[in-house]
Design an enzyme around this catalytic site. Structure first.
Site, PDB file in Angstrom:
ATOM      1  N   CYS A 131       0.815  -1.219   0.000  1.00 24.11           N
ATOM      2  CA  CYS A 131       0.000   0.000   0.000  1.00 24.11           C
ATOM      3  C   CYS A 131       0.844   1.263   0.000  1.00 24.11           C
ATOM      4  O   CYS A 131       0.323   2.358  -0.203  1.00 24.11           O
ATOM      5  CB  CYS A 131      -0.885   0.016   1.239  1.00 24.11           C
ATOM      6  SG  CYS A 131       0.092   0.033   2.741  1.00 24.11           S
TER       7      CYS A 131
ATOM      8  N   CYS B 162      -0.324  -4.879   7.912  1.00 17.57           N
ATOM      9  CA  CYS B 162      -0.528  -3.578   8.567  1.00 17.57           C
ATOM     10  C   CYS B 162      -0.127  -3.689  10.038  1.00 17.57           C
ATOM     11  O   CYS B 162       0.568  -2.829  10.576  1.00 17.57           O
ATOM     12  CB  CYS B 162      -1.984  -3.157   8.489  1.00 17.57           C
ATOM     13  SG  CYS B 162      -2.685  -3.164   6.839  1.00 17.57           S
TER      14      CYS B 162
END
Ligand code: FES
Length: 156
Positions: free
Chosen positions: A38, A110
């Site tokens: 990302c 994440c």
């Protein structure tokens, strides 16, 4: 163990009130980590007591999703005060369990960005320290120095 709602609130609390967020101007090591999926990043700053081999201060800053930023906040709390060996021995699972495995299981990259970056910062610190030691112990350039060696002239 926290229930799902409490885990979400725990994550949101770290996101909204991040611990140790900021920069350390006198950091001994700065490590940037990124999530290639990302493009989100976190940077860890560590201050290390070299005698005790211990993290004495930690800060971090970053940009990213709620879980990555909350998890970086938690990771900074975990490594604060730890020895370098303890940081190296830390498992991402320890942090995932604290965040709530069920809540972050679909977002493991994440959730682990911060802790992987903090661990990489310790490895970078150790490598840099080793290189500095090698540099300090390096045999000085001998060209042009009197080494105290005597040579006898050899007649042919
Ligand atoms: Fe980028 Fe979570 S979406 S770290």
């Amino acid at each position: 163990m926290l229930d799902r709602q409490a885990q979400i609130e725990f994550i949101l609390d770290h996101y909204e009130n991040p611990r140790n967020r900021g920069r350390l101007d006198d950091a001994d090591v700065i490590m940037k980590g990124g999530n290639p999926g990302c493009g989100d990043v976190v940077t860890f700053y560590l201050k290390v007591d070299p005698e005790a081999g211990r993290v004495v201060d930690v800060k971090w800053e970053g940009e990213g999703c709620t879980i990555s930023q909350a998890a970086a906040s938690l990771a900074s709390e975990m490594v604060q005060g730890m020895t370098l060996e303890q940081v190296k021995a830390l498992k991402a699972d320890d942090l995932i369990d604290t965040l709530g495995r069920e809540v972050v299981t679909a977002r493991l990259r994440c959730a682990t960005l911060g802790i992987h970056t903090a661990k990489a910062a310790v490895r970078k610190y150790e490598v840099e320290r080793l290189l500095a030691q090698i540099e300090a112990e390096r045999v000085p350039d001998v060209e042009g120095q009197d080494l105290g060696l005597e040579f006898e002239a050899v007649e042919e």
